[in-house]
Motif scaffolding. Structure first.
Motif, PDB file in Angstrom:
ATOM      1  N   THR A 211      17.080  16.858  41.893  1.00  0.00           N
ATOM      2  CA  THR A 211      16.248  16.498  42.444  1.00  0.00           C
ATOM      3  C   THR A 211      17.109  14.929  42.734  1.00  0.00           C
ATOM      4  O   THR A 211      18.000  14.803  41.991  1.00  0.00           O
ATOM      5  CB  THR A 211      15.132  15.580  41.769  1.00  0.00           C
ATOM      6  N   ILE A 212      17.159  14.392  43.823  1.00  0.00           N
ATOM      7  CA  ILE A 212      17.771  13.224  43.945  1.00  0.00           C
ATOM      8  C   ILE A 212      16.702  12.040  44.067  1.00  0.00           C
ATOM      9  O   ILE A 212      15.037  11.867  44.962  1.00  0.00           O
ATOM     10  CB  ILE A 212      18.712  12.925  45.338  1.00  0.00           C
ATOM     11  N   ASP A 213      16.656  10.849  43.252  1.00  0.00           N
ATOM     12  CA  ASP A 213      15.416  10.077  42.531  1.00  0.00           C
ATOM     13  C   ASP A 213      16.596   8.551  42.833  1.00  0.00           C
ATOM     14  O   ASP A 213      17.266   8.207  42.916  1.00  0.00           O
ATOM     15  CB  ASP A 213      15.615   9.814  41.112  1.00  0.00           C
ATOM     16  N   TRP A 214      15.909   7.634  42.800  1.00  0.00           N
ATOM     17  CA  TRP A 214      16.142   6.160  43.699  1.00  0.00           C
ATOM     18  C   TRP A 214      14.619   5.340  42.663  1.00  0.00           C
ATOM     19  O   TRP A 214      13.390   5.364  42.646  1.00  0.00           O
ATOM     20  CB  TRP A 214      15.759   5.921  44.687  1.00  0.00           C
ATOM     21  N   HIS A 215      15.145   4.647  41.640  1.00  0.00           N
ATOM     22  CA  HIS A 215      13.810   3.280  41.070  1.00  0.00           C
ATOM     23  C   HIS A 215      13.636   2.821  41.587  1.00  0.00           C
ATOM     24  O   HIS A 215      15.117   1.517  42.262  1.00  0.00           O
ATOM     25  CB  HIS A 215      14.804   2.816  39.994  1.00  0.00           C
TER      26      HIS A 215
END
Ligand code: SAM
Length: 301
Positions: free
Chosen positions: A240-244
């Motif tokens: 996955t590519i995640d961003w907080h």
């Protein structure tokens, strides 16, 4: 447009705030990678709340045709200029309007929407995405892929230092999830209280009733809200590519001294898109030791 209506849409973000977003390396890298991973040259893409047009430009540079909508007229003119200066006017078409009431002229393969405020407060991500998704299905008979796929919402007890040059002020605050913050100590593991699925979910009240158990003496004076956005997932590798989004810290106004074995029960309730105060004012805390409530706190103003 009336001020009340602008507030209802709630997101009139002026141009000078966009520098922060454009220069936020973790945000930009995550979105660029996710868009480059998903978009193919034959794709048609829509962006909801396109701001300066930067995310539309990533899709256009992969060869896609992009239709974008932005509510703020000043940003619409600025972004048209930026898109032209970047040589992408033949690929990106920017409309002025409310993304919750807008459709592109043709069906799209992908929708990009970054209105991802901490805890999904303030910005109307879920309103806009669910309205667009339903209107797209009704008009074109198909559901586009949505970037982000999902947002995971979590919360954890923390001890936050509120000493500002000798002046003590317990204010709500934002923190970067990407750097170690010296003045905030986590006091327990985060608990997930909601997973928002942009393919299926609608705006509904989020209710949480959570318990944190402490194995040793611990001081807790605030809650840290965590907002992790799943931008894309590779169906073959599962990566996955995640961003907080930024952490949001809401103070209790007092520090609880918990003994080993005591439990902190936390309840809150808010609607996505509401102001931060709606979450803050709904927080209720109970400290339970040896099966009896020792302390009750309600932040309701
Ligand atoms: C967080 S900014 C992101 C801007 C841009 N997508 C980016 O990633 O840099 C959200 C943008 O959505 C716009 N916006 C908010 N609500 C909107 C709505 N209902 N319709 C259209 N645009 C909206 C705001 O004016 C703002 O430019």
């Amino acid at each position: 447009m009336l001020n009340a209506e602008i507030n209802e849409i709630g997101q009139f973000i002026p141009l000078h705030y966009h520098y922060q977003m454009l220069s936020d390396a973790s945000r930009m890298t995550a979105f660029k990678s996710a868009i480059e991973h998903i978009v193919k040259p034959e794709h048609k893409v829509a962006e909801l709340g396109s701001g300066t047009g930067v995310l539309s430009s990533f899709a256009a540079r992969k060869g896609a045709s992009v239709w974008s909508v932005e509510f703020n007229p000043a940003l619409v003119s600025a972004s048209r200029r930026f898109i032209s200066e970047n040589g992408l006017s033949h690929k990106v078409h920017i409309f002025q309007g409310d993304a919750a009431k807008w459709l592109p002229p043709e069906p799209v393969d992908l929708v990009i929407c970054e209105m991802l405020h901490s805890a999904l407060l303030r910005e109307k991500q879920l309103h806009v995405v669910s309205a667009f998704r339903d209107a797209h299905i009704a008009r074109f008979g198909s559901a586009p892929r949505i970037l982000p796929n999902a947002t995971l919402l979590g919360v954890q007890p923390v001890f936050q230092n509120y000493d500002f040059n000798g002046y003590f002020a317990q204010v709500p605050l934002f923190q970067s999830p990407y750097y170690t913050v010296e003045d905030c100590s986590p006091c327990g593991d985060p608990v997930v209280y909601k997973i928002v699925d942009y393919d299926n979910d609608y705006v509904e009240t989020i209710n949480a009733d959570l318990s944190f158990t402490f194995n040793e003496e611990t001081n807790v004076n605030a809650l840290r809200f965590i907002t992790k956005n799943l931008l894309s997932m590779d169906m073959y590798t599962g990566k996955t590519i995640d961003w907080h989004s930024q952490y949001l810290i809401i103070p209790f106004g007092i520090a609880f001294e918990l003994k080993a074995g005591e439990v902190m029960r936390v309840k809150f309730s808010y609607d996505p898109g509401e102001p931060i105060e709606a979450l803050g004012n709904s927080i209720q805390v109970e400290i339970v030791g040896k099966n009896k409530v020792k302390h009750k706190l309600s932040l309701i103003a």
